[in-house]
Enzyme design. Structure first.
Site, PDB file in Angstrom:
ATOM      1  N   THR A  25      -1.049  -1.812 -10.835  1.00 36.93           N
ATOM      2  CA  THR A  25      -1.605  -3.093 -11.551  1.00 36.93           C
ATOM      3  C   THR A  25      -2.451  -2.190 -12.457  1.00 36.93           C
ATOM      4  OG1 THR A  25      -2.626  -3.778  -9.580  1.00 36.93           O
ATOM      5  CG2 THR A  25      -4.309  -3.898 -10.983  1.00 36.93           C
ATOM      6  N   HIS A 174       1.547  -7.175   0.163  1.00 33.14           N
ATOM      7  CA  HIS A 174       0.440  -5.753   0.032  1.00 33.14           C
ATOM      8  C   HIS A 174      -0.062  -6.145   1.325  1.00 33.14           C
ATOM      9  CE1 HIS A 174      -1.456  -2.798  -1.380  1.00 33.14           C
ATOM     10  NE2 HIS A 174      -1.694  -2.912  -2.218  1.00 33.14           N
ATOM     11  N   TYR A 178      -6.166  -3.997   0.984  1.00 36.24           N
ATOM     12  CA  TYR A 178      -6.607  -5.667   0.564  1.00 36.24           C
ATOM     13  C   TYR A 178      -6.890  -6.125   2.234  1.00 36.24           C
ATOM     14  CZ  TYR A 178      -7.211  -3.200  -3.514  1.00 36.24           C
ATOM     15  OH  TYR A 178      -7.317  -2.303  -4.677  1.00 36.24           O
ATOM     16  N   GLY A 309       6.130   5.589  -9.081  1.00 35.18           N
ATOM     17  CA  GLY A 309       4.407   4.987  -9.563  1.00 35.18           C
ATOM     18  C   GLY A 309       4.398   5.595 -11.042  1.00 35.18           C
TER      19      GLY A 309
END
Ligand SMILES: Cc1cc2nc3c(=O)[nH]c(=O)nc-3n(C[C@H](O)[C@H](O)[C@H](O)COP(=O)(O)O)c2cc1C
Length: 355
Positions: A25, A174, A178, A309
């Site tokens: 993000t 994902h 979440y 990442g």
């Protein structure tokens, strides 16, 4: 010999190498949820990795958790993302869009409709969240009615179709932290209908999302990201975690998904167990993996792909640097999100290439 620079067929595409850019993000989307002005350049710069998994992208207004995250459900979103996929494909890269519905990890200040998040049950995560007005307590979410669950699943299906419309090579569901994980977790899901209670019931939402996407765009264009060892954001499985993930992974395996992307924390035993059950590609993310350890899982034949990442965020020319044994740029956490005081451009497209 299999090494990080070997190609790999993945579903209906071929990856040039075993490096995956992990989803990150960056909170730099335009106000309408379209990717921001430098998004195509940012992703294009990093297209030498075998596969880019984009930042989490919400499938609906309800799915937004943080400010300035992008969506993939309107025509404008599709047009914006097409520029990103074109930039990646022009450089020979491949891209899966990560579909991220934030569920309860949201705040009315952050959603386009200014409503609180939705979740399996009315249980707040007990955390704060970033808003443009500063850190705020996350309110108690609204529990989804049974009749709304098929609607949310259909939002995922629709977003997967729109991702393909925008040129994505596939989507990654994902499944960490979440909405999907909130259904899996005992601590967040106290439903008494078919989506709560037994571990099979708690896994049902994840499986039905995957089934809907597979029916829409094909199993060979669908991946999923899970983390059996993740315990943040108020999520826990009691002692049922290993059994839950075994059940879930078996169900996803039988759907024939293109890949399973695991973010691994803790117990190596559950990781080995899930690997033995999964016959398609495995992408392994070992957080904060050292440079010296790059490739160890691929060389050992344990994972087909490894994701990175922060190393990819900070090094647009990561593969060239590794091949040349050149030093790596360090990632700057102060500019991870475009909503930070440094603003949009800094720490996004301006990490230098070596030489
Ligand atoms: C700035 C930032 C944003 C992230 N956003 C996401 C995200 O949107 N979706 C996701 O699955 N993981 C996200 N992650 C987790 C990363 O994909 C990755 O698992 C984590 O950074 C550990 O790997 P690394 O040490 O190679 O960076 C994010 C990580 C960072 C640093």
């Amino acid at each position: 010999m299999i090494d990080m620079y070997s190609p790999l067929p993945l579903g209906r595409i071929a990856l040039a190498n075993r490096f995956v850019m992990a989803p990150m993000t960056r909170a730099r989307a335009n106000a309408d949820g379209t990717p921001g002005p430098l998004a195509a350049e940012y992703y294009g710069q990093r297209a030498a990795v075998g596969l880019i998994v984009t930042e989490g992208i919400q499938p609906s207004d309800d799915g937004q958790g943080y400010p300035a995250t992008p969506g993939i459900y309107t025509d404008a979103h599709v047009a914006g993302w097409r520029e990103v996929t074109s930039a990646i494909h022009a450089r020979g890269g491949r891209v899966f869009f990560q579909l991220m519905h934030a569920g309860r990890m949201s705040h009315p200040d952050n959603t386009p409709h200014r409503r609180q998040g939705v979740a399996p049950s009315e249980i707040a995560p007990g955390e704060q969240i970033f808003t443009l007005g500063g850190m705020k307590d996350i309110p108690v979410p609204r529990a989804l009615e049974a009749s709304e669950i098929p609607v949310v699943i259909d939002e995922y299906r629709h977003a997967a179709r729109r991702a393909v419309d925008a040129g994505a090579d596939g989507v990654e569901i994902h499944g960490i932290a979440y909405l999907i994980h909130q259904f899996l977790a005992l601590s967040a899901n106290t439903r008494t209908d078919g989506y709560g209670g037994s571990l099979a019931n708690r896994a049902r939402f994840a499986i039905e999302v995957a089934q809907a996407i597979v029916a829409e765009i094909g199993a060979d264009r669908t991946g999923i990201r899970l983390s059996p060892g993740f315990t943040g954001m108020g999520l826990s499985h009691g002692d049922e975690g290993p059994a839950l993930y075994r059940y879930l992974v078996d169900a996803l395996e039988s759907l024939g998904l293109a890949y399973l992307h695991i973010v691994h924390y803790g117990d190596e035993g559950i990781l080995r167990d899930l690997r033995s059950r999964w016959h398609q590609a495995l992408i392994l993310n070992r957080p904060e993996r050292s440079r010296d350890d790059i490739g160890s899982d691929v060389v050992a034949g344990f994972a087909e792909l490894e994701s990175y990442g922060q190393m990819t965020l900070a090094n647009p020319d990561l593969l060239e640097r590794l091949k040349a044994d050149a030093p790596l740029n360090a990632a700057d956490p102060g500019t991870y999100f475009g909503t930070s005081p440094a603003g949009y451009a800094v720490g996004y497209t301006d990490y230098p290439a070596a030489g």
